[in-house]
Design an enzyme around this catalytic site. Structure first.
Site, PDB file in Angstrom:
ATOM      1  N   LYS A   1       0.828  -1.214   0.000  1.00 47.99           N
ATOM      2  CA  LYS A   1       0.000   0.000   0.000  1.00 47.99           C
ATOM      3  C   LYS A   1       0.860   1.261   0.000  1.00 47.99           C
ATOM      4  O   LYS A   1       0.655   2.161  -0.806  1.00 47.99           O
ATOM      5  CB  LYS A   1      -0.908  -0.007   1.239  1.00 47.99           C
ATOM      6  CG  LYS A   1      -1.607   1.319   1.481  1.00 47.99           C
ATOM      7  CD  LYS A   1      -2.527   1.259   2.667  1.00 47.99           C
ATOM      8  CE  LYS A   1      -1.902   1.627   3.987  1.00 47.99           C
ATOM      9  NZ  LYS A   1      -1.616   3.062   4.172  1.00 47.99           N
TER      10      LYS A   1
ATOM     11  N   ARG B   1      -4.878  10.479   4.615  1.00 48.30           N
ATOM     12  CA  ARG B   1      -3.880  11.541   4.727  1.00 48.30           C
ATOM     13  C   ARG B   1      -2.866  11.534   3.591  1.00 48.30           C
ATOM     14  O   ARG B   1      -2.350  12.580   3.199  1.00 48.30           O
ATOM     15  CB  ARG B   1      -3.111  11.384   6.033  1.00 48.30           C
ATOM     16  CG  ARG B   1      -3.830  11.837   7.264  1.00 48.30           C
ATOM     17  CD  ARG B   1      -2.855  11.719   8.406  1.00 48.30           C
ATOM     18  NE  ARG B   1      -1.563  12.270   8.021  1.00 48.30           N
ATOM     19  CZ  ARG B   1      -1.232  13.527   8.166  1.00 48.30           C
ATOM     20  NH1 ARG B   1      -2.048  14.375   8.709  1.00 48.30           N
ATOM     21  NH2 ARG B   1      -0.030  13.943   7.776  1.00 48.30           N
TER      22      ARG B   1
ATOM     23  N   CYS C   1      -5.657  13.700  13.013  1.00 46.31           N
ATOM     24  CA  CYS C   1      -5.582  12.283  12.695  1.00 46.31           C
ATOM     25  C   CYS C   1      -5.492  11.515  13.993  1.00 46.31           C
ATOM     26  O   CYS C   1      -4.924  11.986  14.966  1.00 46.31           O
ATOM     27  CB  CYS C   1      -4.360  12.003  11.837  1.00 46.31           C
ATOM     28  SG  CYS C   1      -4.121  10.264  11.554  1.00 46.31           S
TER      29      CYS C   1
ATOM     30  N   ARG D   1       0.534  14.896  13.135  1.00 51.35           N
ATOM     31  CA  ARG D   1       1.071  14.599  11.806  1.00 51.35           C
ATOM     32  C   ARG D   1       1.075  15.818  10.877  1.00 51.35           C
ATOM     33  O   ARG D   1       0.361  15.855   9.872  1.00 51.35           O
ATOM     34  CB  ARG D   1       0.313  13.444  11.166  1.00 51.35           C
ATOM     35  CG  ARG D   1       0.431  12.176  11.961  1.00 51.35           C
ATOM     36  CD  ARG D   1      -0.305  11.035  11.327  1.00 51.35           C
ATOM     37  NE  ARG D   1       0.434  10.406  10.238  1.00 51.35           N
ATOM     38  CZ  ARG D   1       0.033   9.288   9.659  1.00 51.35           C
ATOM     39  NH1 ARG D   1      -1.068   8.699  10.027  1.00 51.35           N
ATOM     40  NH2 ARG D   1       0.749   8.755   8.695  1.00 51.35           N
TER      41      ARG D   1
ATOM     42  N   ASP E   1       4.640   0.908  12.121  1.00 52.17           N
ATOM     43  CA  ASP E   1       3.447   0.242  11.577  1.00 52.17           C
ATOM     44  C   ASP E   1       3.324  -1.214  12.027  1.00 52.17           C
ATOM     45  O   ASP E   1       2.339  -1.874  11.687  1.00 52.17           O
ATOM     46  CB  ASP E   1       3.458   0.305  10.040  1.00 52.17           C
ATOM     47  CG  ASP E   1       3.074   1.689   9.524  1.00 52.17           C
ATOM     48  OD1 ASP E   1       2.660   2.530  10.331  1.00 52.17           O
ATOM     49  OD2 ASP E   1       3.194   1.917   8.302  1.00 52.17           O
TER      50      ASP E   1
ATOM     51  N   ARG F   1      -8.827  -0.391   4.587  1.00 57.70           N
ATOM     52  CA  ARG F   1      -7.934   0.602   3.990  1.00 57.70           C
ATOM     53  C   ARG F   1      -6.580  -0.021   3.671  1.00 57.70           C
ATOM     54  O   ARG F   1      -5.914   0.412   2.741  1.00 57.70           O
ATOM     55  CB  ARG F   1      -7.709   1.764   4.967  1.00 57.70           C
ATOM     56  CG  ARG F   1      -8.869   2.733   5.055  1.00 57.70           C
ATOM     57  CD  ARG F   1      -8.454   3.937   5.888  1.00 57.70           C
ATOM     58  NE  ARG F   1      -7.107   4.322   5.535  1.00 57.70           N
ATOM     59  CZ  ARG F   1      -6.173   4.748   6.386  1.00 57.70           C
ATOM     60  NH1 ARG F   1      -6.455   4.891   7.651  1.00 57.70           N
ATOM     61  NH2 ARG F   1      -4.966   5.059   5.977  1.00 57.70           N
TER      62      ARG F   1
HETATM   63  C1  UD1 Z   1       4.249   7.018   6.356  1.00 55.26           C
HETATM   64  C2  UD1 Z   1       3.390   5.777   6.212  1.00 55.26           C
HETATM   65  C3  UD1 Z   1       2.855   5.348   7.585  1.00 55.26           C
HETATM   66  C4  UD1 Z   1       3.999   5.183   8.575  1.00 55.26           C
HETATM   67  C5  UD1 Z   1       4.893   6.415   8.609  1.00 55.26           C
HETATM   68  C6  UD1 Z   1       6.145   6.230   9.448  1.00 55.26           C
HETATM   69  C7  UD1 Z   1       2.485   6.023   3.989  1.00 55.26           C
HETATM   70  C8  UD1 Z   1       1.296   6.289   3.130  1.00 55.26           C
HETATM   71  N1  UD1 Z   1       2.302   6.086   5.326  1.00 55.26           N
HETATM   72  O1  UD1 Z   1       3.394   8.051   6.869  1.00 55.26           O
HETATM   73  O2  UD1 Z   1       2.149   4.123   7.418  1.00 55.26           O
HETATM   74  O3  UD1 Z   1       3.480   4.955   9.868  1.00 55.26           O
HETATM   75  O4  UD1 Z   1       5.318   6.752   7.265  1.00 55.26           O
HETATM   76  O5  UD1 Z   1       6.861   5.138   9.014  1.00 55.26           O
HETATM   77  O6  UD1 Z   1       3.555   5.749   3.491  1.00 55.26           O
HETATM   78  N2  UD1 Z   1       6.338  14.917  10.447  1.00 55.26           N
HETATM   79  C9  UD1 Z   1       6.472  16.263  10.709  1.00 55.26           C
HETATM   80  N3  UD1 Z   1       6.382  17.135   9.647  1.00 55.26           N
HETATM   81  C10 UD1 Z   1       6.156  16.711   8.375  1.00 55.26           C
HETATM   82  C11 UD1 Z   1       6.031  15.333   8.131  1.00 55.26           C
HETATM   83  C12 UD1 Z   1       6.125  14.466   9.199  1.00 55.26           C
HETATM   84  O7  UD1 Z   1       6.679  16.679  11.845  1.00 55.26           O
HETATM   85  O8  UD1 Z   1       6.079  17.541   7.459  1.00 55.26           O
HETATM   86  C13 UD1 Z   1       6.437  13.952  11.581  1.00 55.26           C
HETATM   87  C14 UD1 Z   1       5.139  13.180  11.780  1.00 55.26           C
HETATM   88  O9  UD1 Z   1       4.236  13.888  12.585  1.00 55.26           O
HETATM   89  C15 UD1 Z   1       5.636  11.927  12.431  1.00 55.26           C
HETATM   90  C16 UD1 Z   1       7.011  11.713  11.784  1.00 55.26           C
HETATM   91  O10 UD1 Z   1       7.388  12.968  11.253  1.00 55.26           O
HETATM   92  O11 UD1 Z   1       5.804  12.121  13.810  1.00 55.26           O
HETATM   93  C17 UD1 Z   1       7.038  10.673  10.671  1.00 55.26           C
HETATM   94  O12 UD1 Z   1       6.035  10.965   9.728  1.00 55.26           O
HETATM   95  P1  UD1 Z   1       6.133  10.535   8.193  1.00 55.26           P
HETATM   96  O13 UD1 Z   1       7.344   9.687   8.002  1.00 55.26           O
HETATM   97  O14 UD1 Z   1       5.999  11.746   7.344  1.00 55.26           O
HETATM   98  O15 UD1 Z   1       4.846   9.642   8.026  1.00 55.26           O
HETATM   99  P2  UD1 Z   1       3.867   9.579   6.799  1.00 55.26           P
HETATM  100  O16 UD1 Z   1       4.612   9.798   5.525  1.00 55.26           O
HETATM  101  O17 UD1 Z   1       2.667  10.400   7.092  1.00 55.26           O
END
Ligand code: UD1
Length: 427
Positions: free
Chosen positions: A22, A92, A116, A121, A306, A398
């Site tokens: 996914k 998201r 969320c 996030r 995850d 999902r």
């Molecule tokens: C992706 C995965 C999700 C997984 C996560 C961490 C997908 C669709 N989803 O989510 O299943 O749990 O990686 O492995 O691939 N953060 C910030 N600012 C930002 C972006 C992120 O502070 O602009 C923080 C988030 O709040 C979180 C951390 O960074 O605490 C990691 O987030 P991120 O790696 O971006 O997760 P996703 O890409 O949303």
């Protein structure tokens, strides 16, 4: 909405096939926007998040036709660069269209994801990176409005403050059509990022360093058709490994790439769960004692957040106490009170859950508000005595392809029923 009824007990036995990932498929689907023509993506899982992505693409004017797990797309008639709230709130990861839209179209309007269940996030890192590439970003009535400078996005050096999977993917896609070179530092190293780089390379993109924390992208004027086979889902694989272990089963797993799960398999080995290669497949077996082993989630190649919830379900039945620390998301213990309803003994202090193993879990009516927490309750239900009712399985749909069918094929007593049917208390 449906729910799952699980009569716990049977050890899982048989063969399970792992579907396409996914979290690789979602950015790759949006990546197809980068070419104003046709593309082909193979090994797509049949999931609600994929359906939501297809709806978003359809809204933008992309034509699609699927045959089995293959999707053909034609993005030549793109007529909208908007991701509306109704769809973004369902998923998201919709925010991953921002980079490709901005690069191809020079303009994008994407709803903010909003709150969320697993924490705030934010997407500040995505936006800061796009700004470094010259984009003008404004927030307007709940939408991010992004505009590229005249002449298009500019290559830039971006140093992420936090390791972000989505942020790395968004900027990687944006940079493929930018003017000049983009360097991403402190980039995420997940296998899904490597898969996205492969998909983009099939379009003619020039990317180096994916899978390390330094990724370099040389922008191109134009990209060609994408042709890509999505990698297997390591989180689905890890979930079935945990399912085999928690039921003391013997399961053969096909189609997985277990080198992406070294951290989980290392921990399970110490816990007494055997995972070994058999030809192209893997066998997971567990019979003796289950030892408690501490875990701390980390960006890849560390232990994946995850799989934290599924691992916790397993540790509820260990012979002793395990400390499970969540470092990625601030509110990812929603399964804890639900597991407690099933007889688990868990205390949360800050970011750590202390899990004291019990002899037996007991079936109950439970519900969770995120994908991995929900599946952790399914695992607990497989091992519990009596009937477990997992409500609101929208979340499972999902991210887990045909979960009740795959589990039933392994001998689990599990069936999907409409939510308003008789509850577990009256069974
Ligand atoms: C992706 C995965 C999700 C997984 C996560 C961490 C997908 C669709 N989803 O989510 O299943 O749990 O990686 O492995 O691939 N953060 C910030 N600012 C930002 C972006 C992120 O502070 O602009 C923080 C988030 O709040 C979180 C951390 O960074 O605490 C990691 O987030 P991120 O790696 O971006 O997760 P996703 O890409 O949303």
């Amino acid at each position: 909405m449906d729910k799952l009824l699980i009569e716990g007990g049977p050890a899982l036995k048989g063969t399970v096939r792992i579907s396409g990932a996914k979290n690789a498929a979602l950015p790759i689907l949006f990546g197809a926007l980068l070419h104003a023509g046709s593309s082909e993506i193979r090994n797509l899982p049949d999931l609600e998040d994929i359906n939501t992505t297809r709806l978003l693409l359809k809204n933008m004017g992309v034509e699609m036709a699927s045959e089995g797990t293959t999707l053909s797309l034609d993005a030549s008639m793109m007529n909208s660069a908007k991701a509306p709230y109704e769809l973004v709130r369902r998923m998201r990861a919709s925010v991953l269209c921002l980079g490709p839209l901005l690069a191809r179209n020079g303009f994008a309007r994407v709803s903010l994801p909003g709150g969320c269940a697993i924490g705030a996030r934010p997407i500040d890192q995505h936006l800061r990176g796009l700004e470094a590439m010259g984009a003008e970003i404004t927030l307007d009535k709940g939408y991010v409005r992004a505009e590229a400078p005249e002449g298009g996005l500019q290559g830039a050096r971006v140093v992420f403050d936090v390791v972000t999977v989505g942020g790395t993917e968004n900027l990687m896609m944006a940079a493929t059509l930018a003017n000049g070179t983009t360097v991403l530092e402190n980039a995420a190293r997940e296998p899904e990022i490597v898969d996205l780089a492969r998909a983009l390379r099939s379009m003619g993109a020039e990317i180096r360093g994916e899978g390390t924390s330094l990724i370099t992208i040389e922008g191109k004027h134009r990209l060609g058709p994408m042709s890509h086979h999505v990698l297997p889902d390591r989180i689905e694989a890890g979930t079935y490994i945990a399912a085999a272990a928690i039921t003391r089963g013997d399961v053969l797993m096909e189609g997985a790439e277990l080198e992406h799960l070294d951290s989980l398999i290392g921990k399970l080995g110490r816990a007494g769960v055997e995972v070994r290669r058999e030809g192209d497949a893997f066998r997971i077996r567990h019979h003796g004692e289950l030892h408690p082993v501490d875990v701390e989630t980390q960006p890849y190649p560390g232990f994946p957040t995850d799989l934290q919830a599924q691992y916790m379900s397993l540790m509820t039945l260990a012979q002793g106490s395990a400390a499970i620390t969540e470092t990625i998301f601030e509110n990812r213990f929603m399964h804890v009170p639900e597991l407690a309803r099933m007889g688990a003994d868990i205390t949360v202090k800050g970011r750590t859950a202390f899990v004291r193993g019990v002899d037996q879990l007991h079936g109950a009516s439970v519900m969770a508000t995120d994908l991995r927490a929900s599946v952790a309750l399914v695992l607990a239900g497989l091992a519990a005595d009596g009937m477990t009712e997992v409500r609101r399985i929208y979340h499972l749909d999902r991210g887990y392809e045909h979960i009740e069918k795959k589990l039933a094929a392994l001998g689990a007593n599990v069936r999907r029923v409409p939510q308003d049917e008789v509850g577990v208390d009256s069974l």
